[in-house]
Design a protein around this motif. Structure first.
Motif: not given
Length: 644
Positions: A340, A342, A354-355, A358, A375-376, A378, A398
């Motif tokens: 995933a 993550l 976190w994601r 890309d 990056p995010e 979550l 994930g």
């Protein structure tokens, strides 16, 4: 090694807490270390200074002082409690209120039969050490001020107590002598002097360190001051005495460690306590010290543990005589969902999910690619209760998340943006008493709506009772042969089911779970031996992972490098150039094969907390620069710089 797209992650704000106390057990050669968050760490000094045990902290736990009694560990703190620790199950065994207010110090007599604590209310309380617990014995005469520091005479008949402006001697429960401590010079004369540390030697010499920056030597028989060493304008916070009592070290608020030795300054003079060396390995307060047989060990506000070898104790310069700084825990704090993309970051009080970002760009090796998605964060998941998180995991897909404290495991189903707690498991831990790794035939799993929650290898056998669902039963499959060094990292290959283990002494083994024996590759490696450059590294491997698209490749890392081991290539012998990446790049395609070997090392990234390989063949490298940690520390005491 090949080329990989690398996710260089620096948004894990890992922040260790300050070292508050330490105690060294000379019989087992274990160092116990307490931090400001109430956690306790045990380092095995016979096994490459490996952090073999961690007792997680707790919100209400405060630790000011530690002491060993045989193989038993005790602590005391400003919450007014004494605690003994269960070193097998890694949790407090019990705690008891001392009824003296905050406790500043705890010590044991040489015989191991009594504990003494110094309390806020001015009492020194004695406890008898029994087989399973301790029992209050009596109070020494109450004083007007708090008892900050204590030291027991090796005979067990006298106690020296450090207070405000005073050192007190007690015999049989009564104060027999009071030594007044000077308040210092200039403006400091208006402030009380805190005697932060005292040391009572066999010949009745007493050494004290105080808030006026003095290390003082006293004659305990006459109560007279023998010598004063003004070593700093700030505080002398800690003292430690060598086993033969020929050396004393002092830690200061300036981050220095100063050694004093009992020697004759000249051939014509008698022996006296002389300042001999100053070490500067810390930026902030040195709160804890231990002088052991071959080194000085120190720690404090700058969070890292320093082992400073005493070179005169070594016959020749070697790897063992090098300075060591231990910055990061010897375990993994990051979980990666390889499918995933993550990352799960573990903090004592919370988890962050976190994601990864890309990029669809391409470039040459070393290029920075533009991001099409940043990056995010979550999820921020705060733990329940006072117990700190001791471990956590994220499933590869994930979709599942789990964490544990000393009392329970919580398992969550992730359906972002929602999170469902679907299981809480109470733990009754049965600890292992040998350095065995147990492989379980039936993995820990739980099925809900057709989803497999977790499958994992457990280091300990855990009889578990679930608040919802079935009782889980495990069947032992096999026991890996015992090895003399602690395992620092391990992983099971997803396709071969081989278990890869790396130990604190840097030895590497591969064990076939199916065949219940070491693999041919592992036997070949042990027969030939690992390269000396590999063995001389001073930080342990903390994570092992695998390349699912190339079963021959194993990925592992320590704090300073990551390594891809390619089992299809020849092993390096002692004559082989171990770090050969620059050499390989300079060779033609025809010349390279003759210089290739199995260990491919990358040191491009530093201060590593995690390196993992995603299913899309991109690398995730989680860094935590030490400068970022230092920048978040409180300001050190002001020191005058040259020409300013």
């Amino acid at each position: 090694m090949g080329e990989f797209k690398v996710h260089r992650v620096r948004f894990f704000d890992y922040m260790p807490t300050a070292i508050r106390a330490m105690a060294f057990n000379a019989h087992t050669e274990r160092l116990a270390l307490a931090r400001m968050d109430g956690s306790v760490e045990i380092f095995n000094f016979t096994d490459h200074y490996f952090q073999e045990k961690v007792i997680p902290g707790k919100d209400s736990r405060s630790i000011e002082s530690l002491c060993w009694v045989g193989g038993r560990l005790f602590s005391a703190g400003l919450n007014g409690e004494i605690a003994e620790y269960d070193l097998e199950n890694l949790r407090p065994k019990y705690s008891m209120e001392a009824y003296g207010g905050p406790i500043w110090t705890i010590i044991s007599n040489t015989q191991g039969t009594q504990l003494a604590i110094g309390c806020e209310d001015g009492t020194v309380k004695l406890f008898e050490v029994l087989e399973e617990h301790i029992q209050f014995e009596r109070n020494l005469d109450r004083q007007k001020g708090r008892i900050i520091s204590l030291s027991w005479h090796p005979s067990g008949t006298h106690i020296a107590a450090g207070m405000m402006d005073m050192i007190l001697f007690a015999v049989s429960g009564h104060a027999v002598q009071r030594l007044l401590v000077d308040r210092g010079f200039g403006g400091s004369k208006s402030r009380e002097t805190v005697v932060w540390s005292v040391a009572f030697l066999s010949d009745h010499t007493v050494v004290s360190g105080d808030s006026a920056g003095k290390v003082q030597v006293w004659d305990g028989h006459t109560g007279t001051l023998v010598k004063t060493h003004l070593v700093t304008k700030w505080d002398v916070l800690a003292l430690s005495v060598s086993k033969d009592e020929s050396s004393v070290v002092a830690g200061t608020s300036e981050g220095t460690v100063i050694q004093f030795q009992f020697i004759a300054p000249t051939l014509q003079q008698d022996k006296e306590w002389v300042r001999t060396r100053t070490f500067k390995n810390h930026t902030h307060d040195v709160r804890a010290l231990a002088e052991i047989e071959t080194a000085i060990v120190s720690g404090g506000m700058d969070t890292h543990l320093v082992v400073r070898p005493l070179l005169e104790k070594f016959d020749e310069m070697s790897h063992a005589s090098g300075l060591r700084k231990i910055h990061f825990p010897h375990r993994n704090l990051v979980s990666c969902a390889k499918k995933a993309g993550l990352l799960l970051f573990q903090f004592p009080g919370q988890l962050e999910l976190w994601r990864l970002g890309d990029s669809d760009g391409h470039g040459k090796p070393g290029d920075r690619l533009p991001l099409k998605r940043k990056p995010e964060k979550l999820l921020l998941l705060k733990r329940k209760g006072e117990d700190h998180i001791c471990c956590s995991a994220l499933s590869s897909c994930g979709g599942w998340l789990a964490y544990s404290t000393v009392s329970c495991v919580r398992i969550y189903r992730l359906q972002l943006p929602r999170l469902y707690c679907i299981m809480r498991v109470a733990l009754a831990v049965v600890a292992m008493t040998t350095k065995c790794i147990h492989i379980l035939r039936y993995f820990f799993y739980y099925l809900i709506s057709g989803y497999e929650l977790i499958s994992s290898i457990l280091y300990n056998l855990l009889p578990m009772t679930a608040s919802h669902g079935p009782v889980l039963v495990f069947q032992l499959h096999c026991i890996v042969p015992v090895y003399g060094s602690c395992p620092s990292a391990m992983g099971i290959h997803p396709t071969t089911n081989n278990l890869t283990m790396v130990h604190a002494d840097q030895q590497l083994f591969e064990y076939s779970i199916v065949e219940k024996q070491y693999t041919d590759w592992s036997r070949k490696l042990q027969k030939q031996g690992l390269h000396n450059v590999w063995l001389d590294r001073d930080t342990p491997v903390t994570h092992v992972t695998f390349n699912q698209k190339n079963p021959n490749q194993v990925v592992l890392h320590d704090m300073h490098m990551f390594c891809i081991i390619d089992q299809s290539l020849p092993l390096p012998d002692q004559k082989t150039q171990f770090y050969n990446q620059i050499t390989l790049r300079s060779l033609s395609e025809q010349e390279r094969p003759s210089h290739l070997h199995a260990f491919k090392i990358c040191k491009t990234f530093q201060d590593l907390l995690c390196v993992s390989l995603l299913d899309d063949q991109s690398l995730v490298v989680v860094e935590r620069p030490l400068l970022a940690i230092t920048s978040q520390l409180p300001a050190p005491v002001r020191q005058k710089k040259f020409a300013t």
